[in-house]
Motif scaffolding. Structure first.
Motif, PDB file in Angstrom:
ATOM      1  N   ASP A  91       0.851  -1.193   0.000  1.00  0.00           N
ATOM      2  CA  ASP A  91       0.000   0.000   0.000  1.00  0.00           C
ATOM      3  C   ASP A  91       0.883   1.237   0.000  1.00  0.00           C
ATOM      4  N   THR A  92       0.653   2.138  -0.957  1.00  0.00           N
ATOM      5  CA  THR A  92       1.434   3.371  -1.061  1.00  0.00           C
ATOM      6  C   THR A  92       0.493   4.565  -1.100  1.00  0.00           C
ATOM      7  N   ARG A  97       0.467  -1.057  -5.073  1.00  0.00           N
ATOM      8  CA  ARG A  97       1.547  -1.362  -6.010  1.00  0.00           C
ATOM      9  C   ARG A  97       2.010  -2.797  -5.779  1.00  0.00           C
ATOM     10  N   THR A 114       8.063  -2.005   3.636  1.00  0.00           N
ATOM     11  CA  THR A 114       9.172  -1.998   2.677  1.00  0.00           C
ATOM     12  C   THR A 114      10.217  -0.992   3.152  1.00  0.00           C
ATOM     13  N   SER A 116      10.891   1.708   1.917  1.00  0.00           N
ATOM     14  CA  SER A 116      10.331   3.049   1.755  1.00  0.00           C
ATOM     15  C   SER A 116       9.179   3.329   2.709  1.00  0.00           C
ATOM     16  N   PHE A 118       6.301   1.461   2.981  1.00  0.00           N
ATOM     17  CA  PHE A 118       4.986   1.049   2.497  1.00  0.00           C
ATOM     18  C   PHE A 118       4.584  -0.281   3.136  1.00  0.00           C
ATOM     19  N   ASP A 171      11.012   2.953  -6.647  1.00  0.00           N
ATOM     20  CA  ASP A 171      11.156   2.051  -5.492  1.00  0.00           C
ATOM     21  C   ASP A 171      10.980   0.584  -5.854  1.00  0.00           C
TER      22      ASP A 171
END
Length: 241
Positions: A91-92, A97, A114, A116, A118, A171
């Protein structure tokens, strides 16, 4: 520039694009879950009055090599690799994604994220969470997540009818226009990561072949230029005579 020159130029343009693709493959040798790309060529026929058609080379796009990358053991219980087909769902802020990069960590509230930040999603499209005080996290091949001895979630693995249609974003993530489906043969391997499927030797060989082809096209263009120059000079002498 006449047709032979245009044909050689079309070839050089495609070779330049192919070189960019190969360079990107090499640059991603160490990128987890990266899939090498190939350029696709097409022939464009141009009708030349009543004479034979001229054949031009055009770049019709790129295609990802969906072959499995080598699985590398890391010993980190939060590292997950997909063996077979499928993608993790995350989930972003820009929406859902998909990725093959399984470098996950535990967030401060127990959510699996992640690099990043997410959230990894489970089969109900909810963030995967493990108890903050869980000392051991186990993930089964079917995606079952256990915190100590208690199952807390099941990682969602999805696939697509046409994975080539996935759009690569930042990413290491992919965006999909179509609806995903459950992965049929994807299995999760805990404590492992999928390496890039780029073969550096093959890419270097391809790069050398591109260089040779480009030089051959350049020689063709120079030869055609010299031929036209000689023809113009000859015609000039005939008119003067």
């Amino acid at each position: 520039m006449q047709n032979p020159g245009y044909i050689a130029l079309s070839r050089q343009v495609v070779l330049t694009r192919q070189l960019d693709v190969v360079a990107n493959n090499i640059a991603n040798l160490s990128t987890t879950g990266f899939k090498r790309q190939n350029i696709m060529f097409a022939e464009h026929l141009s009708k030349m009055d009543n004479r034979e058609s001229a054949s031009y080379v055009v770049d019709s796009g790129t295609m990802r090599d969906m072959g499995q990358g080598p699985l590398q053991t890391t010993g980190n219980s939060m590292d997950l690799a997909i063996e077979g087909d499928g993608y993790f769902t995350v989930d972003t802020p820009r929406g859902v994604r998909y990725t093959r990069d399984g470098q996950f960590t535990r967030g401060p509230e127990g959510n699996v994220i992640t690099p990043s930040g997410f959230a990894l999603l489970d089969e109900n499209n909810a963030p995967v969470q493990v108890p903050v005080d869980a000392k051991e996290i186990t993930v089964g091949k079917d995606g079952s997540v256990f915190g100590d001895d208690q199952q807390v979630a099941r990682v969602q693995l999805v696939d697509f009818n046409n994975p080539q249609a996935l759009i690569h974003t930042a990413d290491g993530l992919y965006k999909a226009d179509g609806e995903p489906k459950p992965s049929e043969n994807g299995r999760i391997q805990q404590g492992m990561l999928e390496s890039s499927n780029v073969n550096p030797v093959n890419e270097l060989v391809t790069m050398l072949e591109i260089q040779r082809d480009y030089q051959a096209s350049h020689r063709m263009m120079k030869s055609e230029h010299d031929r036209l120059s000689r023809a113009i000079k000859e015609l000039g002498r005939v008119e003067q005579g």
